[in-house]
Design a protein around this motif. Structure first.
Motif, mmCIF file in Angstrom:
data_model
loop_
_atom_site.group_PDB
_atom_site.id
_atom_site.type_symbol
_atom_site.label_atom_id
_atom_site.label_comp_id
_atom_site.label_asym_id
_atom_site.label_seq_id
_atom_site.Cartn_x
_atom_site.Cartn_y
_atom_site.Cartn_z
ATOM 1 N N VAL A 1 -0.164 10.626 4.585
ATOM 2 C CA VAL A 1 -0.525 9.209 4.722
ATOM 3 C C VAL A 1 -2.020 9.065 4.986
ATOM 4 C CG1 VAL A 1 -0.206 7.139 6.127
ATOM 5 C CG2 VAL A 1 1.773 8.527 5.493
ATOM 6 N N ALA B 1 2.540 0.148 -0.252
ATOM 7 C CA ALA B 1 3.022 1.488 0.097
ATOM 8 C C ALA B 1 3.498 2.234 -1.136
ATOM 9 C CB ALA B 1 4.142 1.390 1.135
ATOM 10 N N ASP B 2 4.157 1.541 -2.049
ATOM 11 C CA ASP B 2 4.625 2.178 -3.286
ATOM 12 C C ASP B 2 3.451 2.708 -4.107
ATOM 13 O OD1 ASP B 2 7.244 1.661 -2.645
ATOM 14 O OD2 ASP B 2 7.394 -0.165 -3.854
ATOM 15 N N ALA C 1 3.496 5.053 6.404
ATOM 16 C CA ALA C 1 2.504 4.234 5.697
ATOM 17 C C ALA C 1 2.749 2.749 5.947
ATOM 18 C CB ALA C 1 2.544 4.534 4.201
ATOM 19 N N GLU D 1 10.313 9.744 2.035
ATOM 20 C CA GLU D 1 10.623 8.478 2.678
ATOM 21 C C GLU D 1 9.991 8.404 4.065
ATOM 22 O OE1 GLU D 1 11.850 4.695 3.017
ATOM 23 O OE2 GLU D 1 11.955 5.968 1.225
ATOM 24 N N SER E 1 5.445 -3.329 1.173
ATOM 25 C CA SER E 1 6.198 -2.352 0.376
ATOM 26 C C SER E 1 5.511 -2.092 -0.956
ATOM 27 C CB SER E 1 7.622 -2.856 0.137
ATOM 28 O OG SER E 1 8.359 -2.884 1.334
ATOM 29 N N ARG F 1 6.508 7.382 3.679
ATOM 30 C CA ARG F 1 6.449 5.971 3.315
ATOM 31 C C ARG F 1 6.636 5.084 4.549
ATOM 32 N NH1 ARG F 1 9.423 1.612 1.575
ATOM 33 N NH2 ARG F 1 8.526 0.451 -0.176
ATOM 34 N N GLU F 2 7.542 5.461 5.443
ATOM 35 C CA GLU F 2 7.741 4.684 6.662
ATOM 36 C C GLU F 2 6.493 4.702 7.538
ATOM 37 O OE1 GLU F 2 10.279 2.733 7.584
ATOM 38 O OE2 GLU F 2 11.067 3.093 5.578
ATOM 39 N N ASP G 1 1.935 6.302 -3.649
ATOM 40 C CA ASP G 1 2.577 7.441 -4.311
ATOM 41 C C ASP G 1 2.854 8.582 -3.325
ATOM 42 O OD1 ASP G 1 3.673 8.751 -6.495
ATOM 43 O OD2 ASP G 1 1.783 9.729 -7.051
ATOM 44 N N LEU G 2 3.561 8.261 -2.257
ATOM 45 C CA LEU G 2 3.895 9.252 -1.236
ATOM 46 C C LEU G 2 5.151 10.019 -1.640
ATOM 47 C CD1 LEU G 2 3.191 6.900 1.780
ATOM 48 C CD2 LEU G 2 1.707 8.718 0.929
#
Length: 506
Positions: A211, A305-306, A319, A313, A302, A316-317, A309-310
Protein backbone atom coordinates in the motif's frame (compact mmCIF):
# COMPACT_ATOMS: atom_id res chain seq x y z
CA UNK A 1 31.15 8.70 -4.29
CA UNK A 2 29.89 11.26 -6.79
CA UNK A 3 26.99 13.55 -6.27
CA UNK A 4 23.52 12.09 -6.59
CA UNK A 5 21.74 13.43 -9.64
CA UNK A 6 18.58 11.78 -10.78
CA UNK A 7 19.34 10.83 -14.41
CA UNK A 8 16.82 13.10 -16.10
CA UNK A 9 19.35 14.80 -18.36
CA UNK A 10 19.02 12.09 -21.00
CA UNK A 11 15.25 12.50 -20.94
CA UNK A 12 15.57 16.26 -21.48
CA UNK A 13 18.01 15.71 -24.35
CA UNK A 14 15.75 13.14 -26.07
CA UNK A 15 12.73 15.44 -25.78
CA UNK A 16 14.73 18.42 -27.05
CA UNK A 17 15.92 16.53 -30.10
CA UNK A 18 12.42 15.20 -30.77
CA UNK A 19 11.18 18.81 -30.69
CA UNK A 20 13.82 19.87 -33.23
CA UNK A 21 15.52 22.30 -30.86
CA UNK A 22 19.23 22.96 -30.61
CA UNK A 23 20.93 23.35 -27.24
CA UNK A 24 21.48 27.02 -28.01
CA UNK A 25 17.79 27.63 -28.85
CA UNK A 26 16.46 25.83 -25.79
CA UNK A 27 19.03 27.46 -23.50
CA UNK A 28 18.13 30.92 -24.80
CA UNK A 29 14.41 30.31 -24.17
CA UNK A 30 15.20 29.15 -20.62
CA UNK A 31 17.48 32.09 -19.84
CA UNK A 32 20.55 29.92 -19.23
CA UNK A 33 23.77 29.32 -21.15
CA UNK A 34 24.11 26.52 -23.68
CA UNK A 35 27.11 25.18 -21.73
CA UNK A 36 24.99 24.94 -18.56
CA UNK A 37 22.24 23.11 -20.47
CA UNK A 38 24.90 20.74 -21.81
CA UNK A 39 25.96 19.94 -18.23
CA UNK A 40 22.30 19.30 -17.29
CA UNK A 41 21.76 16.96 -20.25
CA UNK A 42 24.87 15.01 -19.27
CA UNK A 43 23.66 14.71 -15.66
CA UNK A 44 26.53 16.84 -14.39
CA UNK A 45 24.28 19.47 -12.84
CA UNK A 46 21.22 18.92 -10.68
CA UNK A 47 18.15 21.08 -11.28
CA UNK A 48 15.02 21.91 -9.38
CA UNK A 49 12.55 24.64 -8.57
CA UNK A 50 11.67 27.21 -11.22
CA UNK A 51 14.22 26.00 -13.80
CA UNK A 52 12.73 22.50 -13.69
CA UNK A 53 9.26 24.00 -14.19
CA UNK A 54 10.45 26.09 -17.15
CA UNK A 55 12.08 23.10 -18.85
CA UNK A 56 8.91 21.06 -18.37
CA UNK A 57 6.72 23.81 -19.82
CA UNK A 58 9.07 24.48 -22.77
CA UNK A 59 9.40 20.82 -23.77
CA UNK A 60 5.88 19.75 -22.78
CA UNK A 61 7.04 17.24 -20.19
CA UNK A 62 4.87 16.57 -17.15
CA UNK A 63 6.71 17.63 -14.00
CA UNK A 64 5.95 14.24 -12.44
CA UNK A 65 8.03 12.57 -15.16
CA UNK A 66 10.67 15.30 -15.30
CA UNK A 67 11.34 15.32 -11.56
CA UNK A 68 12.90 11.86 -11.80
CA UNK A 69 11.06 10.45 -8.78
CA UNK A 70 10.46 7.06 -10.41
CA UNK A 71 14.12 6.85 -11.48
CA UNK A 72 15.22 7.79 -7.96
CA UNK A 73 13.15 4.95 -6.51
CA UNK A 74 14.62 2.55 -9.08
CA UNK A 75 18.18 3.67 -8.25
CA UNK A 76 17.49 3.24 -4.53
CA UNK A 77 16.04 -0.25 -5.11
CA UNK A 78 19.06 -1.34 -7.16
CA UNK A 79 21.30 0.13 -4.45
CA UNK A 80 19.51 -2.04 -1.87
CA UNK A 81 19.97 -5.05 -4.16
CA UNK A 82 23.73 -4.45 -4.42
CA UNK A 83 23.91 -4.09 -0.61
CA UNK A 84 22.46 -7.59 -0.16
CA UNK A 85 25.05 -10.15 1.07
CA UNK A 86 24.12 -12.25 -1.97
CA UNK A 87 25.90 -9.65 -4.12
CA UNK A 88 29.11 -9.74 -2.09
CA UNK A 89 32.13 -9.48 -4.38
CA UNK A 90 30.24 -7.69 -7.16
CA UNK A 91 31.45 -4.09 -7.22
CA UNK A 92 29.26 -1.68 -9.19
CA UNK A 93 29.88 2.04 -8.80
CA UNK A 94 26.85 4.22 -7.94
CA UNK A 95 27.48 6.25 -11.09
CA UNK A 96 27.19 3.06 -13.13
CA UNK A 97 23.77 2.36 -11.61
CA UNK A 98 22.62 5.91 -12.42
CA UNK A 99 23.91 5.58 -15.98
CA UNK A 100 22.10 2.26 -16.39
CA UNK A 101 18.79 3.75 -15.24
CA UNK A 102 19.33 6.82 -17.44
CA UNK A 103 20.10 4.84 -20.61
CA UNK A 104 17.96 1.74 -20.02
CA UNK A 105 15.09 2.68 -17.65
CA UNK A 106 13.15 -0.51 -18.43
CA UNK A 107 16.15 -2.67 -17.46
CA UNK A 108 16.45 -0.71 -14.21
CA UNK A 109 12.77 -1.24 -13.46
CA UNK A 110 13.15 -4.96 -14.18
CA UNK A 111 16.06 -5.24 -11.71
CA UNK A 112 14.07 -3.35 -9.07
CA UNK A 113 11.08 -5.68 -9.50
CA UNK A 114 13.26 -8.78 -9.34
CA UNK A 115 14.83 -7.51 -6.12
CA UNK A 116 11.37 -6.87 -4.64
CA UNK A 117 10.27 -10.39 -5.61
CA UNK A 118 13.47 -11.85 -4.15
CA UNK A 119 12.96 -9.96 -0.88
CA UNK A 120 9.35 -11.17 -0.63
CA UNK A 121 10.37 -14.77 -1.40
CA UNK A 122 13.13 -14.65 1.24
CA UNK A 123 10.69 -13.38 3.84
CA UNK A 124 8.17 -16.06 2.90
CA UNK A 125 10.84 -18.75 3.35
CA UNK A 126 11.55 -17.41 6.82
CA UNK A 127 7.84 -17.54 7.60
CA UNK A 128 7.65 -21.17 6.42
CA UNK A 129 10.72 -22.10 8.46
CA UNK A 130 9.07 -20.61 11.52
CA UNK A 131 5.90 -22.59 10.81
CA UNK A 132 7.83 -25.82 10.48
CA UNK A 133 9.31 -25.23 13.92
CA UNK A 134 6.28 -23.88 15.76
CA UNK A 135 3.06 -25.22 14.17
CA UNK A 136 1.91 -28.21 16.34
CA UNK A 137 -0.38 -29.71 13.67
CA UNK A 138 2.29 -29.52 11.00
CA UNK A 139 4.84 -30.99 13.40
CA UNK A 140 2.48 -33.85 14.25
CA UNK A 141 1.80 -34.66 10.59
CA UNK A 142 5.49 -34.63 9.69
CA UNK A 143 6.33 -36.78 12.73
CA UNK A 144 3.72 -39.36 11.71
CA UNK A 145 4.90 -39.47 8.11
CA UNK A 146 8.56 -39.84 9.12
CA UNK A 147 7.71 -42.63 11.57
CA UNK A 148 5.80 -44.59 8.92
CA UNK A 149 8.61 -44.10 6.37
CA UNK A 150 11.08 -45.34 8.99
CA UNK A 151 8.88 -48.42 9.60
CA UNK A 152 8.73 -49.20 5.86
CA UNK A 153 12.49 -48.71 5.51
CA UNK A 154 13.25 -50.96 8.52
CA UNK A 155 10.99 -53.78 7.29
CA UNK A 156 12.40 -53.58 3.76
CA UNK A 157 16.00 -53.74 5.04
CA UNK A 158 15.23 -56.81 7.14
CA UNK A 159 13.66 -58.57 4.14
CA UNK A 160 16.64 -57.67 1.94
CA UNK A 161 19.47 -58.36 4.41
CA UNK A 162 18.30 -61.47 6.32
CA UNK A 163 17.96 -64.41 3.92
CA UNK A 164 17.00 -67.13 6.48
CA UNK A 165 13.66 -65.70 7.57
CA UNK A 166 10.85 -68.20 7.94
CA UNK A 167 7.78 -67.87 5.76
CA UNK A 168 5.76 -66.65 8.77
CA UNK A 169 8.39 -64.01 9.64
CA UNK A 170 8.66 -62.87 6.03
CA UNK A 171 4.85 -62.64 5.78
CA UNK A 172 4.68 -60.64 9.01
CA UNK A 173 7.24 -58.07 7.79
CA UNK A 174 5.49 -57.77 4.43
CA UNK A 175 2.18 -57.22 6.22
CA UNK A 176 3.75 -54.52 8.41
CA UNK A 177 5.18 -52.77 5.34
CA UNK A 178 1.76 -52.89 3.63
CA UNK A 179 0.07 -51.49 6.74
CA UNK A 180 2.58 -48.64 7.06
CA UNK A 181 2.27 -47.84 3.34
CA UNK A 182 -1.55 -47.76 3.50
CA UNK A 183 -1.45 -45.46 6.56
CA UNK A 184 1.16 -43.25 4.90
CA UNK A 185 -1.25 -42.26 2.11
CA UNK A 186 -3.91 -40.48 4.27
CA UNK A 187 -1.20 -38.85 6.41
CA UNK A 188 0.44 -37.45 3.27
CA UNK A 189 -2.94 -36.37 1.89
CA UNK A 190 -3.66 -34.54 5.15
CA UNK A 191 -0.32 -32.74 4.88
CA UNK A 192 -1.02 -31.68 1.28
CA UNK A 193 -4.54 -30.52 2.20
CA UNK A 194 -3.14 -28.56 5.15
CA UNK A 195 -0.75 -26.66 2.88
CA UNK A 196 -3.49 -26.09 0.31
CA UNK A 197 -5.80 -24.58 2.93
CA UNK A 198 -3.14 -22.39 4.53
CA UNK A 199 -1.89 -21.23 1.14
CA UNK A 200 -5.42 -20.18 0.22
CA UNK A 201 -5.69 -17.98 3.29
CA UNK A 202 -2.02 -17.01 3.52
CA UNK A 203 -1.44 -13.34 4.16
CA UNK A 204 0.89 -11.44 1.86
CA UNK A 205 4.38 -10.88 3.20
CA UNK A 206 3.94 -7.10 3.43
CA UNK A 207 0.48 -5.77 2.53
CA UNK A 208 1.30 -2.49 4.29
CA UNK A 209 4.46 -2.12 2.22
CA UNK A 210 2.46 -2.75 -0.95
CA UNK A 211 0.00 0.00 0.00
CA UNK A 212 2.85 2.40 0.84
CA UNK A 213 4.41 1.86 -2.57
CA UNK A 214 1.06 2.39 -4.30
CA UNK A 215 0.53 5.71 -2.49
CA UNK A 216 4.08 6.83 -3.26
CA UNK A 217 3.60 5.94 -6.94
CA UNK A 218 0.64 8.35 -6.94
CA UNK A 219 2.79 11.08 -5.34
CA UNK A 220 0.51 10.79 -2.31
CA UNK A 221 -1.93 13.12 -4.05
CA UNK A 222 -5.41 12.19 -5.30
CA UNK A 223 -7.24 15.05 -7.06
CA UNK A 224 -10.58 13.23 -7.10
CA UNK A 225 -10.41 12.73 -3.32
CA UNK A 226 -9.70 16.43 -2.86
CA UNK A 227 -12.99 17.08 -4.68
CA UNK A 228 -14.79 14.51 -2.52
CA UNK A 229 -13.36 16.12 0.62
CA UNK A 230 -14.55 19.57 -0.47
CA UNK A 231 -18.11 18.30 -1.06
CA UNK A 232 -18.23 16.37 2.23
CA UNK A 233 -16.90 19.32 4.20
CA UNK A 234 -19.69 21.49 2.75
CA UNK A 235 -22.18 18.77 3.68
CA UNK A 236 -20.92 18.45 7.25
CA UNK A 237 -20.28 22.03 8.29
CA UNK A 238 -21.23 24.36 5.43
CA UNK A 239 -18.93 27.37 5.48
CA UNK A 240 -17.96 26.83 9.12
CA UNK A 241 -15.09 24.91 10.70
CA UNK A 242 -14.93 21.17 11.32
CA UNK A 243 -15.42 21.59 15.07
CA UNK A 244 -16.23 18.54 17.17
CA UNK A 245 -19.92 19.23 18.02
CA UNK A 246 -20.71 19.84 14.33
CA UNK A 247 -19.04 16.61 13.21
CA UNK A 248 -20.70 14.64 16.04
CA UNK A 249 -24.11 15.91 14.92
CA UNK A 250 -23.39 15.13 11.25
CA UNK A 251 -22.53 11.50 12.09
CA UNK A 252 -25.67 11.14 14.17
CA UNK A 253 -27.92 12.80 11.60
CA UNK A 254 -26.77 10.94 8.47
CA UNK A 255 -25.59 7.56 9.76
CA UNK A 256 -27.16 7.21 13.20
CA UNK A 257 -23.71 6.94 14.80
CA UNK A 258 -23.29 8.30 18.31
CA UNK A 259 -19.89 9.44 19.56
CA UNK A 260 -18.96 8.53 23.12
CA UNK A 261 -15.92 9.72 25.04
CA UNK A 262 -14.53 7.82 28.01
CA UNK A 263 -16.86 5.47 29.81
CA UNK A 264 -20.19 6.93 28.66
CA UNK A 265 -22.42 3.94 27.91
CA UNK A 266 -24.24 3.40 24.62
CA UNK A 267 -28.02 3.27 24.43
CA UNK A 268 -29.77 0.04 23.43
CA UNK A 269 -29.38 -0.61 19.70
CA UNK A 270 -27.19 2.45 19.24
CA UNK A 271 -24.24 2.43 16.83
CA UNK A 272 -21.34 3.96 18.73
CA UNK A 273 -17.96 5.43 17.89
CA UNK A 274 -16.05 5.28 21.17
CA UNK A 275 -12.99 7.32 22.12
CA UNK A 276 -10.63 7.24 25.07
CA UNK A 277 -10.82 10.39 27.14
CA UNK A 278 -7.02 10.68 26.79
CA UNK A 279 -7.27 11.16 23.02
CA UNK A 280 -6.72 14.80 21.90
CA UNK A 281 -9.64 16.65 20.34
CA UNK A 282 -7.97 16.92 16.90
CA UNK A 283 -7.44 13.15 16.83
CA UNK A 284 -11.09 12.52 17.75
CA UNK A 285 -12.34 14.85 15.00
CA UNK A 286 -10.03 13.18 12.48
CA UNK A 287 -11.35 9.71 13.31
CA UNK A 288 -14.94 10.95 13.16
CA UNK A 289 -14.34 12.44 9.71
CA UNK A 290 -12.60 9.27 8.55
CA UNK A 291 -15.67 7.28 9.59
CA UNK A 292 -17.93 9.78 7.84
CA UNK A 293 -15.84 9.67 4.65
CA UNK A 294 -15.63 5.86 4.59
CA UNK A 295 -19.45 5.68 4.56
CA UNK A 296 -20.42 8.75 2.59
CA UNK A 297 -17.84 8.23 -0.19
CA UNK A 298 -17.49 4.44 -0.15
CA UNK A 299 -18.05 4.09 -3.92
CA UNK A 300 -15.37 6.65 -4.84
CA UNK A 301 -12.93 5.23 -2.30
CA UNK A 302 -13.44 1.73 -3.74
CA UNK A 303 -12.92 3.08 -7.25
CA UNK A 304 -9.60 4.68 -6.30
CA UNK A 305 -8.49 1.58 -4.35
CA UNK A 306 -9.23 -0.61 -7.38
CA UNK A 307 -6.96 1.57 -9.52
CA UNK A 308 -4.06 0.95 -7.12
CA UNK A 309 -3.98 -2.64 -8.46
CA UNK A 310 -3.23 -4.29 -5.11
CA UNK A 311 -2.61 -8.03 -4.97
CA UNK A 312 -4.65 -9.05 -1.90
CA UNK A 313 -7.87 -8.18 -0.16
CA UNK A 314 -5.95 -7.34 3.00
CA UNK A 315 -3.88 -4.76 1.13
CA UNK A 316 -7.05 -3.35 -0.37
CA UNK A 317 -8.63 -2.94 3.07
CA UNK A 318 -5.53 -1.12 4.29
CA UNK A 319 -5.67 1.11 1.21
CA UNK A 320 -9.33 1.97 1.84
CA UNK A 321 -8.42 3.03 5.38
CA UNK A 322 -5.52 5.13 4.10
CA UNK A 323 -7.71 6.77 1.45
CA UNK A 324 -10.42 7.50 4.03
CA UNK A 325 -7.74 9.12 6.18
CA UNK A 326 -6.66 11.18 3.16
CA UNK A 327 -10.21 12.51 2.75
CA UNK A 328 -10.50 13.23 6.49
CA UNK A 329 -7.27 15.23 6.42
CA UNK A 330 -8.41 17.16 3.36
CA UNK A 331 -11.73 17.94 5.07
CA UNK A 332 -9.94 19.35 8.11
CA UNK A 333 -7.39 21.23 5.98
CA UNK A 334 -8.90 22.28 2.61
CA UNK A 335 -6.22 22.35 -0.11
CA UNK A 336 -6.22 26.00 -1.25
CA UNK A 337 -6.84 27.46 2.19
CA UNK A 338 -4.15 25.32 3.79
CA UNK A 339 -1.59 25.97 1.02
CA UNK A 340 -2.15 29.74 1.25
CA UNK A 341 -1.72 29.54 5.02
CA UNK A 342 1.48 27.51 4.65
CA UNK A 343 2.94 29.95 2.11
CA UNK A 344 1.98 32.98 4.19
CA UNK A 345 3.64 31.61 7.32
CA UNK A 346 6.54 30.01 5.43
CA UNK A 347 5.68 26.45 6.41
CA UNK A 348 5.90 26.98 10.16
CA UNK A 349 4.26 23.64 10.99
CA UNK A 350 3.44 24.42 14.63
CA UNK A 351 1.86 27.74 13.69
CA UNK A 352 -0.21 26.57 10.73
CA UNK A 353 -1.30 23.50 12.69
CA UNK A 354 -2.52 25.75 15.50
CA UNK A 355 -4.33 28.05 13.04
CA UNK A 356 -5.98 25.07 11.35
CA UNK A 357 -6.89 23.44 14.67
CA UNK A 358 -4.89 20.28 13.96
CA UNK A 359 -1.90 18.52 15.49
CA UNK A 360 1.71 18.89 14.34
CA UNK A 361 1.61 15.41 12.76
CA UNK A 362 -1.67 16.10 10.94
CA UNK A 363 -0.31 19.37 9.53
CA UNK A 364 2.98 17.74 8.53
CA UNK A 365 1.22 14.89 6.78
CA UNK A 366 -1.06 17.30 4.92
CA UNK A 367 1.97 19.26 3.67
CA UNK A 368 3.19 16.09 1.93
CA UNK A 369 -0.04 15.89 -0.13
CA UNK A 370 0.17 19.43 -1.58
CA UNK A 371 1.16 18.21 -5.06
CA UNK A 372 -1.61 19.59 -7.29
CA UNK A 373 -0.19 20.30 -10.74
CA UNK A 374 0.39 24.02 -11.17
CA UNK A 375 -0.25 24.73 -7.48
CA UNK A 376 2.28 22.67 -5.60
CA UNK A 377 3.59 23.43 -2.16
CA UNK A 378 7.15 22.80 -1.04
CA UNK A 379 7.81 19.11 -1.78
CA UNK A 380 8.37 17.44 1.57
CA UNK A 381 9.36 13.92 2.50
CA UNK A 382 7.85 12.52 5.70
CA UNK A 383 9.02 10.02 8.31
CA UNK A 384 7.66 8.84 11.64
CA UNK A 385 9.60 6.78 14.18
CA UNK A 386 8.70 5.23 17.51
CA UNK A 387 10.91 5.29 20.63
CA UNK A 388 12.71 2.12 19.55
CA UNK A 389 13.81 3.91 16.39
CA UNK A 390 11.64 1.81 14.10
CA UNK A 391 10.22 3.71 11.13
CA UNK A 392 6.44 3.39 11.15
CA UNK A 393 5.40 5.73 8.32
CA UNK A 394 7.32 7.12 5.36
CA UNK A 395 7.06 9.18 2.21
CA UNK A 396 10.41 9.62 0.42
CA UNK A 397 11.75 12.16 -2.07
CA UNK A 398 14.21 11.81 -4.96
CA UNK A 399 17.69 11.61 -3.45
CA UNK A 400 16.31 11.07 0.06
CA UNK A 401 17.18 7.43 0.62
CA UNK A 402 14.80 5.93 3.19
CA UNK A 403 14.73 2.21 4.07
CA UNK A 404 11.40 0.51 3.50
CA UNK A 405 11.36 -0.93 7.01
CA UNK A 406 13.42 -1.20 10.18
CA UNK A 407 15.57 1.65 11.48
CA UNK A 408 17.15 4.66 9.85
CA UNK A 409 20.44 6.52 10.30
CA UNK A 410 21.35 7.40 13.90
CA UNK A 411 22.48 10.83 12.71
CA UNK A 412 19.01 11.88 11.52
CA UNK A 413 17.37 14.52 13.76
CA UNK A 414 14.30 12.27 14.00
CA UNK A 415 16.16 10.49 16.82
CA UNK A 416 17.62 13.64 18.42
CA UNK A 417 14.09 15.00 18.82
CA UNK A 418 13.27 12.47 21.56
CA UNK A 419 15.75 14.28 23.83
CA UNK A 420 14.39 17.79 23.19
CA UNK A 421 11.08 19.56 23.57
CA UNK A 422 11.06 21.53 20.34
CA UNK A 423 12.02 21.50 16.68
CA UNK A 424 15.41 20.01 15.76
CA UNK A 425 16.70 21.07 12.34
CA UNK A 426 19.72 19.92 10.40
CA UNK A 427 21.34 20.30 6.99
CA UNK A 428 22.19 16.77 5.84
CA UNK A 429 24.06 15.27 2.91
CA UNK A 430 23.15 11.74 1.85
CA UNK A 431 25.75 9.37 0.33
CA UNK A 432 24.59 10.07 -3.22
CA UNK A 433 25.15 13.81 -2.73
CA UNK A 434 21.53 14.85 -2.14
CA UNK A 435 21.41 17.77 0.32
CA UNK A 436 18.32 18.20 2.48
CA UNK A 437 16.96 20.32 5.28
CA UNK A 438 15.64 17.89 7.91
CA UNK A 439 13.42 18.99 10.78
CA UNK A 440 11.94 16.85 13.50
CA UNK A 441 9.73 17.09 16.56
CA UNK A 442 8.24 14.60 19.01
CA UNK A 443 4.48 14.32 19.33
CA UNK A 444 2.29 12.53 21.86
CA UNK A 445 -0.61 10.49 20.51
CA UNK A 446 -2.60 10.89 23.71
CA UNK A 447 -2.70 12.73 27.03
CA UNK A 448 -1.52 10.13 29.54
CA UNK A 449 -3.08 9.71 32.94
CA UNK A 450 -0.90 9.96 36.02
CA UNK A 451 1.41 6.95 36.14
CA UNK A 452 0.74 6.06 32.50
CA UNK A 453 3.64 6.09 30.07
CA UNK A 454 2.91 8.42 27.14
CA UNK A 455 2.78 7.13 23.56
CA UNK A 456 5.36 9.30 21.80
CA UNK A 457 6.54 9.39 18.19
CA UNK A 458 9.03 11.57 16.38
CA UNK A 459 7.95 13.23 13.14
CA UNK A 460 10.51 14.32 10.55
CA UNK A 461 9.97 16.44 7.44
CA UNK A 462 12.63 16.78 4.73
CA UNK A 463 12.94 19.11 1.77
CA UNK A 464 15.64 19.60 -0.83
CA UNK A 465 18.00 22.36 0.20
CA UNK A 466 16.92 24.43 -2.85
CA UNK A 467 13.55 24.95 -1.11
CA UNK A 468 14.95 25.60 2.38
CA UNK A 469 14.76 29.39 2.12
CA UNK A 470 11.00 29.15 1.47
CA UNK A 471 10.59 27.87 5.04
CA UNK A 472 11.19 29.45 8.43
CA UNK A 473 13.47 26.53 9.22
CA UNK A 474 16.09 27.77 6.78
CA UNK A 475 16.44 31.10 8.58
CA UNK A 476 19.79 31.58 10.27
CA UNK A 477 21.34 28.51 8.66
CA UNK A 478 24.32 28.67 6.32
CA UNK A 479 22.64 26.81 3.47
CA UNK A 480 25.94 26.68 1.60
CA UNK A 481 27.85 25.44 4.63
CA UNK A 482 29.06 22.01 5.63
CA UNK A 483 26.11 19.61 6.15
CA UNK A 484 26.01 16.59 8.45
CA UNK A 485 26.94 13.49 6.46
CA UNK A 486 24.20 10.92 7.00
CA UNK A 487 23.10 7.67 5.39
CA UNK A 488 19.96 5.58 4.84
CA UNK A 489 20.72 2.96 7.54
CA UNK A 490 23.91 1.23 8.62
CA UNK A 491 23.92 -1.92 6.50
CA UNK A 492 23.76 -0.37 2.99
CA UNK A 493 25.56 2.87 3.95
CA UNK A 494 28.84 3.39 2.06
CA UNK A 495 30.32 5.66 4.76
CA UNK A 496 32.66 2.91 5.96
CA UNK A 497 34.44 4.97 8.62
CA UNK A 498 31.36 6.47 10.29
CA UNK A 499 31.82 6.39 14.06
CA UNK A 500 28.08 5.81 14.59
CA UNK A 501 27.93 2.59 12.57
CA UNK A 502 26.11 -0.24 14.37
CA UNK A 503 26.25 -2.95 11.69
CA UNK A 504 29.03 -4.44 9.62
CA UNK A 505 28.83 -2.86 6.16
CA UNK A 506 28.19 -4.97 3.08
Amino acid sequence: MGKFRTPIGARIRRKRLASGLSQVALARSLGISASYLNLIENNKRSIGGKLLLRIGERLGIDLKHLSGESEARTIAAIGELMADPLMSGIDIEPQTIRDLVARFPEAGTALARLHSAYADASTEIEVLQHRLKSDPLLSQLLHEILNRIAGIKSGAEILADIPDLTDDERGRFISNINTEARELVPATQSLVAYFDQTAARQRPVSPLGEVDEALIANNNHFPELETVASLLRQEVCGTGATDEPTVVEALRRRFGIACRIGGNPAAAGESVLAFSDTLPRSARVFRMLRTYASRAASAKLSEVADRLDLSTEEARELALRALSSYVAGAMMMPYDEFLDMAETHRYDVDLIGNLAGVSFEQAAHRLVTLRRKGREGVPFGFLRADRSGRLTKRFPLPGLTIPGFGHGCLLWPIYDAFATGGIVRQLSAFPGGGRFLLLAKTVSKQTPRFGQKPLVFSIMLACDIVHADRTVYGDGLDLGGMPVEVGPSCLPCPRLHCGHRQEIPV
